[in-house]
Design a protein around this motif. Structure first.
Motif, short mmCIF file in Angstrom:
data_model
loop_
_atom_site.label_atom_id
_atom_site.label_comp_id
_atom_site.label_asym_id
_atom_site.label_seq_id
_atom_site.Cartn_x
_atom_site.Cartn_y
_atom_site.Cartn_z
N UNK A 144 0.81 -1.21 0.00
CA UNK A 144 0.00 0.00 0.00
C UNK A 144 0.85 1.26 0.00
N UNK A 145 1.94 1.28 0.75
CA UNK A 145 2.74 2.50 0.88
C UNK A 145 3.56 2.77 -0.37
N UNK A 146 4.12 1.73 -0.95
CA UNK A 146 4.89 1.93 -2.18
C UNK A 146 4.01 2.44 -3.30
N UNK A 147 2.78 1.97 -3.37
CA UNK A 147 1.86 2.43 -4.43
C UNK A 147 1.57 3.91 -4.30
N UNK A 148 1.63 4.43 -3.09
CA UNK A 148 1.37 5.85 -2.85
C UNK A 148 2.65 6.67 -2.83
N UNK A 149 3.76 6.03 -3.09
CA UNK A 149 5.03 6.75 -3.09
C UNK A 149 5.55 7.08 -1.71
N UNK A 150 5.09 6.34 -0.69
CA UNK A 150 5.51 6.58 0.69
C UNK A 150 6.58 5.55 1.07
N UNK A 151 7.62 6.00 1.76
CA UNK A 151 8.70 5.10 2.16
C UNK A 151 9.12 5.42 3.59
N UNK A 152 8.25 5.12 4.58
CA UNK A 152 8.61 5.40 5.97
C UNK A 152 9.81 4.57 6.42
N UNK A 153 10.54 5.10 7.38
CA UNK A 153 11.80 4.46 7.82
C UNK A 153 11.57 3.07 8.39
N UNK A 154 10.45 2.87 9.07
CA UNK A 154 10.21 1.58 9.72
C UNK A 154 9.49 0.58 8.85
N UNK A 155 9.41 0.80 7.53
CA UNK A 155 8.62 -0.06 6.64
C UNK A 155 9.32 -1.38 6.33
N UNK A 156 8.54 -2.46 6.44
CA UNK A 156 8.98 -3.80 6.02
C UNK A 156 7.86 -4.38 5.18
N UNK A 157 8.21 -4.91 4.01
CA UNK A 157 7.22 -5.56 3.18
C UNK A 157 7.13 -7.04 3.56
N UNK A 158 5.90 -7.54 3.63
CA UNK A 158 5.72 -8.94 4.02
C UNK A 158 4.71 -9.61 3.09
#
Length: 454
Positions: free
Chosen positions: A440-454
């Protein structure tokens, strides 16, 4: 214009009479089961000009529908009230009114037992109920997804117990439901309808029933073919989702983003159809329907290894997601899952609907609880979790407000369902650890520091 019914004595007279009533839309249609399949179908029939009786065993559900309340989020209340206002739609728990119906459509659940075997109890009980009032000239159509042969091997004998014979006194057919809740491109009326009858006359009458309701009717040679077509559709999806779920695991170990891979592969204009990974399967079809065929196949001494493997992969996904959550907490927050406060974003099985049936989010919550985590959820469409057969201890759990304070008060946020009505920028700004199963975040161009894709 009526259908051409084979001229065969009393059968021909009964069939011709029903065909005429279907043609002028004076035939009364009964829809049994007013859930995500039955209610939309009942409304489409009313809007096509038929008188419709909606029947359900749940008095509260019937009361809400009869009062014009919005009981399904994506069905506007105005549409409900319009159906009631013209006097052609009535909702009731009085199954004696089936005697007044010319065509009866069965839209009841077909779940699995805990041993992953078909549970046909709702179909069986419904057939028995219909048998009490069954009269000559009625058409009965099963829409509930089930194994090939159910209509003629289970429903037909029950209906014939009173002495009436299918194809001579009444008519029996199968037409699989193809509802996709929340789909903005296709609705009940615009999805082609596969129809198979127990005999030619039943098939033609079922076609005559559905033609005014949908844009296209697809006749097939038998009820078994129609039943198999629905299972095939959902097995196709289950297998391909399992494939991309496995690819996600493999590519993740290689440090490759599966979402970027799929986006690139989808640019090929032929030979590839994109499917997307997730935290597991949900909804009333894909997690359940394939096992109806694997069960039936055993009768013929056939092992459906491909289908069962896909089921195993998809069923395992929530466990892998919770493992990833625990790993993310360890690496980014320096703590374990036990005692950690976790906010699950989304309880519904898919985006922008309020349907939690078989939702992987429920399994995720249970697994987090079992490993000592303290789990809450937020869902703009689900205010509280309803009772479910498999996740009873979650019943009544309330959705929490999504605020900066709430996000700051949890150790990690786990995205299980990517509803559009979620402030992802707010989540990105305040979540300390963020595990995203939907990209969801990558699709919106968001890259928060604590992000992990699962």
């Amino acid at each position: 214009m009526t259908e051409n019914i084979p001229a065969d004595s009393s059968e021909a007279l009964l069939a011709a009479g029903l065909a005429a009533r279907l043609a002028d839309r004076s035939a009364s249609i009964g829809v049994i089961g007013l859930g995500y399949v039955g209610l939309p179908l009942a409304l489409v029939a009313v809007e096509a000009g038929f008188p419709v009786i909606g029947l359900d065993i749940n008095p509260r559900r019937v009361e809400e529908i009869a009062s014009g309340r919005q009981v399904i989020k994506y069905i506007p209340q105005a549409r409900m009230q319009a159906a009631l206002a013209d006097g052609r739609f009535a909702a009731t728990t009085d199954f004696a009114r089936l005697a007044d119906c010319d065509a009866i459509i069965i839209c009841v659940p077909t779940p699995l037992t805990r041993q992953r075997e078909p549970d046909l109890s709702f179909i069986v009980e419904t057939a028995r109920t219909i048998a009490h009032t069954l009269r000559p000239g009625q058409l009965v159509v099963l829409e509930s997804t089930t194994w090939p042969g159910t209509t003629v091997e289970v429903v037909k004998p029950i209906l014939e117990e009173g002495g009436l014979v299918s194809g001579r006194d009444f008519f029996l057919a199968f037409s699989p439901e193809r509802e996709d809740p929340g789909n903005v491109s296709f609705s009940t009326a615009t999805i082609p309808k596969v129809v198979g009858g127990d005999g030619a006359a039943a098939g033609k009458l079922a076609q005559a029933l559905y033609r005014p309701l949908v844009t296209k009717v697809v006749p097939v040679s038998s009820t078994q073919v129609a039943e198999a077509a629905k299972l095939t559709e959902n097995i196709f999806r289950s297998v391909n989702i399992a494939l991309v779920n496995e690819l996600k695991t493999v590519y993740g170990a290689m440090g490759i983003d599966v979402w970027e891979v799929l986006e690139a592969a989808a640019t090929k204009p032929f030979g590839f159809m994109p499917f997307y990974p997730g935290p597991g399967l949900g909804g009333h079809c894909i997690p359940i329907d394939p096992f109806y065929l694997t069960w039936k196949a055993r009768e013929f001494d056939i092992e459906t290894r491909f289908i069962e493997l896909a089921g195993q992969i998809n069923t395992r996904m929530p466990y892998l997601v919770v493992d990833k959550l625990a790993e993310a907490l360890d690496q980014k927050a320096g703590r374990g899952l036990a005692g950690a406060r976790i906010l699950v974003l989304g309880a519904a099985y898919k985006k922008n609907v309020d349907d939690v049936r078989e939702s992987p989010a429920l399994k995720l919550m249970e697994l987090i609880d079992e490993r000592g985590g303290l789990c809450e959820f937020h869902d703009p469409f689900v205010s509280a979790l309803p009772p479910t057969r498999r996740h009873q201890r979650l019943s009544g759990k309330q959705s929490v407000a999504l605020t900066a304070e709430a996000l700051a008060g949890v150790d990690a946020v786990l995205v299980a369902t990517d509803h559009d009505e979620v402030d992802y920028a707010l989540v990105a700004a305040h979540a300390r650890v963020l595990v995203d199963t939907r990209n969801a975040f990558a699709r919106l161009g968001l890259a928060p520091a604590g992000l992990v894709k699962a």
